[in-house]
Write a protein that holds these residues in place. Structure first.
Motif, short mmCIF file in Angstrom:
data_model
loop_
_atom_site.label_atom_id
_atom_site.label_comp_id
_atom_site.label_asym_id
_atom_site.label_seq_id
_atom_site.Cartn_x
_atom_site.Cartn_y
_atom_site.Cartn_z
N VAL A 78 -54.91 -82.22 63.91
CA VAL A 78 -54.62 -83.56 64.43
C VAL A 78 -53.11 -83.77 64.55
N LEU A 79 -52.37 -83.39 63.50
CA LEU A 79 -50.92 -83.58 63.53
C LEU A 79 -50.26 -82.75 64.63
N GLN A 80 -50.73 -81.51 64.81
CA GLN A 80 -50.16 -80.67 65.85
C GLN A 80 -50.43 -81.24 67.24
N ASN A 81 -51.63 -81.77 67.44
CA ASN A 81 -51.97 -82.35 68.74
C ASN A 81 -51.10 -83.57 69.04
N LEU A 82 -50.92 -84.43 68.02
CA LEU A 82 -50.08 -85.61 68.21
C LEU A 82 -48.63 -85.19 68.48
N HIS A 83 -48.18 -84.14 67.79
CA HIS A 83 -46.81 -83.65 67.97
C HIS A 83 -46.62 -83.10 69.38
N SER A 84 -47.62 -82.33 69.86
CA SER A 84 -47.52 -81.75 71.20
C SER A 84 -47.45 -82.83 72.26
N ARG A 85 -48.26 -83.87 72.11
CA ARG A 85 -48.25 -84.96 73.08
C ARG A 85 -46.95 -85.77 72.98
N TYR A 86 -46.45 -85.94 71.78
CA TYR A 86 -45.20 -86.67 71.60
C TYR A 86 -44.04 -85.94 72.28
N ASP A 87 -44.08 -84.61 72.26
CA ASP A 87 -43.03 -83.82 72.90
C ASP A 87 -42.96 -84.04 74.40
N ILE A 88 -44.10 -84.42 75.02
CA ILE A 88 -44.10 -84.68 76.47
C ILE A 88 -44.16 -86.18 76.74
N GLU A 90 -46.02 -88.53 75.47
CA GLU A 90 -47.32 -89.19 75.44
C GLU A 90 -47.52 -89.74 74.04
N ILE A 91 -47.35 -91.05 73.88
CA ILE A 91 -47.39 -91.63 72.54
C ILE A 91 -48.77 -92.13 72.15
N TYR A 92 -49.70 -92.18 73.10
CA TYR A 92 -51.05 -92.66 72.81
C TYR A 92 -52.05 -91.52 72.92
N THR A 93 -53.01 -91.49 71.99
CA THR A 93 -54.04 -90.45 71.96
C THR A 93 -55.34 -91.08 71.47
N TYR A 94 -56.45 -90.70 72.08
CA TYR A 94 -57.76 -91.18 71.65
C TYR A 94 -58.35 -90.27 70.58
N THR A 95 -59.14 -90.86 69.71
CA THR A 95 -60.13 -90.12 68.92
C THR A 95 -61.44 -90.86 69.14
N GLY A 96 -62.18 -90.42 70.14
CA GLY A 96 -63.34 -91.18 70.58
C GLY A 96 -62.88 -92.49 71.19
N SER A 97 -63.35 -93.60 70.63
CA SER A 97 -62.95 -94.92 71.14
C SER A 97 -61.78 -95.50 70.35
N ILE A 98 -61.24 -94.72 69.40
CA ILE A 98 -60.11 -95.17 68.59
C ILE A 98 -58.81 -94.72 69.24
N LEU A 99 -57.85 -95.63 69.35
CA LEU A 99 -56.56 -95.32 69.95
C LEU A 99 -55.52 -95.12 68.85
#
Length: 676
Positions: A78-88, A90-99
């Motif tokens: 989870v942390l790696q995915n959030l980090h990868s998106r933050y690098d480009i 992208e500050i928002y990420t879903y986990t199902g219907s949770i933002l």
């Protein structure tokens, strides 16, 4: 997760680190429970096997926008995915219907503009990039449903502005409760009774006041029985036991009539047609009673219209168990089976298909109880029993043969999927749609689920999307749930949902040409209306769910393919000039502009695949409509997040790329594939 993972030499893992939280590396040595890991940072770490987590080596470099799609949903993943998106950016990420939001430590006003809000209005959650506007729109839709539900509650509580009306209802209910506290003792005469004590007299007096009746008259109605004959009226005193039964009978009748009257009032206020053959019932399954002494020795299933509440059972459980209670218990068993089917059976089967690592949940399957009650009794001789067993065995063999035949890609005939028509004809021939119980539907659903385990093969998914949607269309046209022939022949309402319009797309139209006309004719030639039982209707719902799932898988595969390319399409080549870009034809072989061409190639490749597999037109249109919305939002977000790209030359570069996309859309439109 870590406890269920058995790493070996060569396994890619995450190792906990005091400074970096988690670092990745490769297992180079295994010695019992001890592992030696070579980290990508270059250092060696010795740790326990139970302390490492598996790393997904196939995860996109830019991460995924919905973390339910992660191969491993653990802390480092989870942390790696959030980090990868933050690098480009992208500050928002879903986990199902949770933002999930990551603090960008700067203001991003462009993310919350009116234009951005308009993009998300009415869009399904997950259709566009993660954003609070998407969650807000979904919440607003939910709120509208709640408001509708609350309006019904208001109608229940406020039929009238007359406050005394409400008081009357509560007075009757309170009187019933007070009556339940009245106890009786032996009277002065033989076989007579009187209120037992001061407490009983108090509750009797209070009940009389609430009912606006004479206290003595109420007492006499409980303690005496009046019999009217042709010649005279006879008054008979009742002993305490008979008086108690009289009290309970009065309470039941009062409650039953109040309940029926209240339901009639509600139905009248919401426009319920009193002559309608169909109704929607609400059953509160919690709080039902389980009695120590029960004349029915087993707890069982389904709904029957209850003519009255049996309040006697609540206070005197040892007397008997009524038929109403039997129906309540039966209903709850049926609801429990529905819960088992959807929460345990289907969900765990989904976990198994997706190879999610989880511990199997044991549960008590009450299907045998339902079969005991719902199945018709069979009285057969041994010879007939053997013959019946052979018939059951033949059905299993037939189902095996069908699944062996259609589990692989068997292609199309004149544009129609052979598998869908083969399955439909077999189900018709075996009379499965009219059957109260059959396992053929479950086996077919399992077959479809197993067939689409490979989520990355769009050609394979497109074949099963067409086959499953065609079978769903055949069932939609064929299965009836009751009603006269005249009612069945009425023209169906215009389909408004995606999968309702999907069924319409099988019909011939200017866009579908001779191929669709042939498929429609072939469908009409085999469709036979049948009165469907519950298993068939459930099967149709499951097919619709799988069509929606496969549609989403194909769409998400395309979005995943384009996601990385889009982030590379917002900065013009350093050697490019504005005039050169405006032509839209400056894509050189080694130019970064080739990323635009790669996007077009990806769009075209999928379109060819969908057409080759005869995917319904409405699904093709919806896939590309949602994809273009995704492209718009991704480009807009990326440009505004990267200030260095907000230049005239970059704008011209993006404009040129969009011109190429528009040209491709026009070419596709000429063959009536995409909506304008």
């Amino acid at each position: 997760m870590a406890g269920n993972f058995s790493p070996s030499v060569g396994s890619c893992v995450w190792v906990e680190d005091r400074d970096e939280a988690w670092i990745d590396g490769e297992v180079v040595e295994v010695n019992g429970e001890d592992l030696k890991v070579l980290c990508t940072s270059g250092k060696h770490v010795v740790t326990k096997a139970s302390a490492v987590y598996p790393k997904d080596t196939e995860a996109p470099a830019s991460g995924v926008d919905d973390m339910t799609r992660l191969a491993y949903l653990h802390e480092p993943g989870v942390l790696q995915n959030l980090h990868s998106r933050y690098d480009i950016n992208e500050i928002y990420t879903y986990t199902g219907s949770i933002l999930i939001a990551v603090n960008p430590f700067r203001r991003l006003p462009h993310l919350y503009s009116s234009h951005m809000m308009a993009q998300y209005k009415g869009a399904a959650l997950g259709e566009l990039s993660p954003h609070p506007f998407a969650v807000a729109d979904a919440a607003y839709s939910t709120e509208e449903q709640v408001v509708i539900a609350l309006s019904l509650v208001e109608k229940i509580l406020y039929f009238t502005d007359d406050i005394s009306f409400q008081d009357a209802i509560f007075s009757v209910v309170a009187a019933i409760l007070h009556l339940g506290n009245v106890e009786f003792a032996k009277g002065a005469e033989i076989d007579s009774s009187v209120p037992k004590d001061e407490k009983s007299l108090f509750h009797l007096k209070t009940a009389a006041e609430l009912l606006s009746c004479d206290e003595k008259a109420l007492e006499d109605s409980l303690c005496k029985r009046i019999m009217v004959t042709r010649d005279e009226t006879i008054t008979k005193t009742l002993d305490p036991e008979a008086a108690t039964l009289s009290r309970d009978a009065l309470a039941k009748v009062m409650y039953s009539r109040l309940f029926d009257w209240l339901v009639d009032k509600i139905n009248s206020s919401i426009g319920q047609d009193p002559h309608s053959k169909y109704l929607i019932g609400v059953l509160d399954i919690y709080g039902f009673e389980s009695f120590k002494t029960n004349s029915i020795i087993f707890k069982l299933v389904l709904v029957s219209n209850m003519d009255s509440w049996d309040l006697t059972l609540i206070k005197y459980p040892k007397l008997y168990c009524s038929f109403e209670q039997f129906c309540i218990n039966l209903t709850n068993e049926k609801l429990q089976q529905h819960f088992n089917q959807h929460v345990f059976k289907m969900e765990q089967e989904e976990y198994k298909k997706e190879e999610i690592n989880w511990s199997y949940i044991e549960f008590v399957d009450n299907q045998d109880i339902l079969d005991l009650i719902e199945k018709e009794a069979e009285f057969t001789t041994p010879v007939a029993g053997n013959a019946e067993k052979s018939a059951a065995e033949r059905q299993i063999m037939d189902a095996d043969a069908l699944i062996d035949c259609v589990k692989d890609n068997i292609g199309f005939s004149n544009g129609k999927p052979v598998a869908a028509f083969t399955i439909y004809k077999c189900l018709l021939h075996w009379k499965c749609f009219e059957s109260e119980k059959t396992n053929v539907f479950d086996r077919l659903i399992q077959m479809i689920g197993s067939a689409i385990e490979n989520e990355d093969d769009n050609s394979h998914l497109a074949y099963w999307l067409t086959s499953t949607s065609a079978l769903l269309f055949l069932l939609q046209k064929s299965l009836k749930t009751g009603g006269s022939g005249a009612a069945q022949s009425k023209k169906p309402p215009t389909a408004t949902s995606l999968f309702g319009r999907m069924a319409m797309s099988f019909r011939s139209s200017p866009a579908s040409g001779n191929l669709a006309a042939a498929a429609e004719a072939a469908a009409n030639a085999v469709i036979r209306p049948v009165e469907a039982k519950y298993p068939a209707l459930l099967f149709k719902q499951q097919l619709a769910a799988y069509v929606e799932k496969m549609f989403g898988m194909v769409r998400d595969n395309l979005k995943k393919e384009l996601s990385t390319l889009l982030s590379l399409c917002i900065q013009a080549p350093r050697t490019s000039k504005g005039g050169m870009l405006r032509s839209g034809r400056s894509f050189g072989k080694d130019s970064p502009a080739t990323h635009w061409q790669s996007i077009i190639d990806g769009l075209n490749s999928l379109l060819v695949t969908l057409k080759e597999n005869h995917v319904p037109l409405v699904l093709i249109q919806k896939i590309y409509s949602q994809t273009f919305s995704f492209i718009n939002v991704q480009l807009f977000n990326s440009l505004l997040l990267r200030k260095e790209c907000c230049t005239f030359s970059n704008g011209e570069f993006v404009k040129a790329g969009l011109a190429e996309l528009e040209l491709w859309c026009c070419q596709a439109k000429e063959v009536n594939i995409l909506e304008s």
